[in-house]
Every structure is written in structure tokens, then in C-alpha cells.
Write a protein that holds these residues in place. Sequence first.
Motif, mmCIF file in Angstrom:
data_model
loop_
_atom_site.group_PDB
_atom_site.id
_atom_site.type_symbol
_atom_site.label_atom_id
_atom_site.label_comp_id
_atom_site.label_asym_id
_atom_site.label_seq_id
_atom_site.Cartn_x
_atom_site.Cartn_y
_atom_site.Cartn_z
ATOM 1 N N UNK A 39 0.702 -1.357 -0.008
ATOM 2 C CA UNK A 39 -0.027 0.147 -0.033
ATOM 3 C C UNK A 39 1.069 1.279 -0.064
ATOM 4 N N UNK A 40 1.869 1.176 0.824
ATOM 5 C CA UNK A 40 2.781 2.358 0.817
ATOM 6 C C UNK A 40 3.299 2.746 -0.476
ATOM 7 N N UNK A 41 3.777 1.554 -1.165
ATOM 8 C CA UNK A 41 4.266 1.583 -2.634
ATOM 9 C C UNK A 41 3.307 2.308 -3.449
ATOM 10 N N UNK A 42 2.304 1.765 -3.449
ATOM 11 C CA UNK A 42 0.895 2.235 -4.194
ATOM 12 C C UNK A 42 0.697 3.651 -4.200
ATOM 13 N N UNK A 43 0.472 3.979 -2.878
ATOM 14 C CA UNK A 43 0.081 5.505 -2.681
ATOM 15 C C UNK A 43 1.308 6.294 -3.247
ATOM 16 N N UNK A 44 2.403 5.898 -3.089
ATOM 17 C CA UNK A 44 3.523 7.077 -3.810
ATOM 18 C C UNK A 44 3.439 7.148 -5.195
ATOM 19 N N UNK A 45 2.517 6.268 -5.855
ATOM 20 C CA UNK A 45 2.576 6.171 -7.368
ATOM 21 C C UNK A 45 1.079 7.092 -8.051
ATOM 22 N N UNK A 46 0.255 7.356 -7.085
ATOM 23 C CA UNK A 46 -0.797 7.757 -7.576
ATOM 24 C C UNK A 46 -1.046 9.304 -7.303
ATOM 25 N N UNK A 47 -1.844 9.908 -8.224
ATOM 26 C CA UNK A 47 -1.765 11.451 -8.157
ATOM 27 C C UNK A 47 -2.485 12.105 -7.024
ATOM 28 N N UNK A 48 -2.274 13.480 -6.836
ATOM 29 C CA UNK A 48 -2.837 13.884 -5.624
ATOM 30 C C UNK A 48 -4.169 14.400 -5.755
ATOM 31 N N UNK A 49 -5.025 13.858 -6.806
ATOM 32 C CA UNK A 49 -6.372 13.864 -7.140
ATOM 33 C C UNK A 49 -6.942 12.701 -7.039
ATOM 34 N N UNK A 50 -6.127 11.680 -6.486
ATOM 35 C CA UNK A 50 -6.898 10.210 -6.152
ATOM 36 C C UNK A 50 -6.320 9.597 -5.057
ATOM 37 N N UNK A 103 -6.602 3.083 -8.360
ATOM 38 C CA UNK A 103 -6.773 4.521 -8.227
ATOM 39 C C UNK A 103 -8.029 5.316 -8.448
ATOM 40 N N UNK A 104 -8.710 5.740 -7.349
ATOM 41 C CA UNK A 104 -10.103 6.224 -7.593
ATOM 42 C C UNK A 104 -9.991 7.901 -7.437
ATOM 43 N N UNK A 105 -10.877 8.366 -7.957
ATOM 44 C CA UNK A 105 -10.920 10.021 -7.600
ATOM 45 C C UNK A 105 -11.240 10.128 -6.422
ATOM 46 N N UNK A 106 -10.586 11.298 -5.811
ATOM 47 C CA UNK A 106 -10.861 11.431 -4.458
ATOM 48 C C UNK A 106 -12.251 12.075 -4.030
ATOM 49 N N UNK A 107 -12.673 11.857 -2.894
ATOM 50 C CA UNK A 107 -14.240 12.310 -2.489
ATOM 51 C C UNK A 107 -14.346 13.261 -1.772
ATOM 52 N N UNK A 108 -13.241 13.871 -1.098
ATOM 53 C CA UNK A 108 -13.033 14.972 -0.146
ATOM 54 C C UNK A 108 -11.993 16.004 -0.898
ATOM 55 N N UNK A 109 -11.881 17.061 -0.348
ATOM 56 C CA UNK A 109 -10.844 18.266 -0.808
ATOM 57 C C UNK A 109 -9.458 17.639 -0.915
ATOM 58 N N UNK A 110 -9.201 16.663 0.136
ATOM 59 C CA UNK A 110 -7.740 16.449 0.404
ATOM 60 C C UNK A 110 -7.886 14.740 0.076
ATOM 61 N N UNK A 111 -6.842 14.249 -0.868
ATOM 62 C CA UNK A 111 -7.165 12.718 -0.836
ATOM 63 C C UNK A 111 -6.916 11.879 0.080
ATOM 64 N N UNK A 112 -7.350 10.995 0.684
ATOM 65 C CA UNK A 112 -7.195 10.174 1.846
ATOM 66 C C UNK A 112 -6.083 9.147 1.531
ATOM 67 N N UNK A 113 -5.000 9.202 2.467
ATOM 68 C CA UNK A 113 -3.939 8.259 2.488
ATOM 69 C C UNK A 113 -4.021 7.433 3.659
ATOM 70 N N UNK A 114 -3.642 6.014 3.395
ATOM 71 C CA UNK A 114 -3.782 5.135 4.530
ATOM 72 C C UNK A 114 -2.543 5.338 5.250
ATOM 73 N N UNK A 115 -2.525 5.377 6.590
ATOM 74 C CA UNK A 115 -1.408 5.520 7.161
ATOM 75 C C UNK A 115 -1.375 4.206 8.167
ATOM 76 N N UNK A 116 -0.099 4.001 8.733
ATOM 77 C CA UNK A 116 0.145 2.968 9.832
ATOM 78 C C UNK A 116 1.086 3.383 10.800
ATOM 79 N N UNK A 117 0.669 2.913 11.916
ATOM 80 C CA UNK A 117 1.202 3.269 13.151
ATOM 81 C C UNK A 117 2.156 2.156 13.629
#
Length: 118
Positions: A39-50, A103-117
Amino acid sequence: MAGIPTLPDIQGLTSELAEAARYRNNPAGYMIERLKAQLKIFQRKISDDAEVGIMVAGNAGTFHLRQISVSNPDMLIFDGIDQDGRTMQLFQHHSQLSVMLVEVPKIEDQPYRIGFTT
């Protein structure tokens, strides 16, 4: 003396055995660690609008992924939101995991990013 393991060698082996037992006894926990890395790798590849969406093999539906959790020893849980804003939750046995990140279009102003603790 040659061939006699030292205390650090024994401690290292004990640690490796404990880790192997943890994976064997909690395969879903091991699977989620691998998914997090992908997921971390995938998120780096997608645009800021997704943002990350998920599609389950054999299912035409896609939803916006918000969280992945585990119910050890065997279940992965995917939480998200569908295109209509409805809350979605998918339960998947670790041995039958077959999901596609999309990759899906964002549904809020800021794209949601999965974070891991962890």
C-alpha cells in the motif's frame, strides 16, 4: 571451542524461532504486514487527485479504502466508503486474499492516505 553456539547466537536463534511461530500462529497478521508495504508503494504512485480504492476479485464493486485491520489468526478486515458515501466493510480470510488496489477519484478536498502506526 569450535561448534558450540555462543549466547548471542542462541538468543538470535530464539528470536528467529519466536518470529516464525508468530507468523505461523497468526497468518493474517503476517499478511497485513505485507499488504501495508504494498500500500505504501502504491500510494506513492497515485496522483494528488486520487486515493486508494479496493476491488475484490469476482466483485464488480470498488470502494475507497480507509483502513485495513486484522482479526488474528486468520481474518483481514477492509473498511471503506462506496461511491454513494455508504460505509463498507469487507472480511477476507487470509488464505483467500485476492484484492486489487485501484486509483479512484478523491471524494473529499484532500485525498485520503492510508497511514500505519505499526
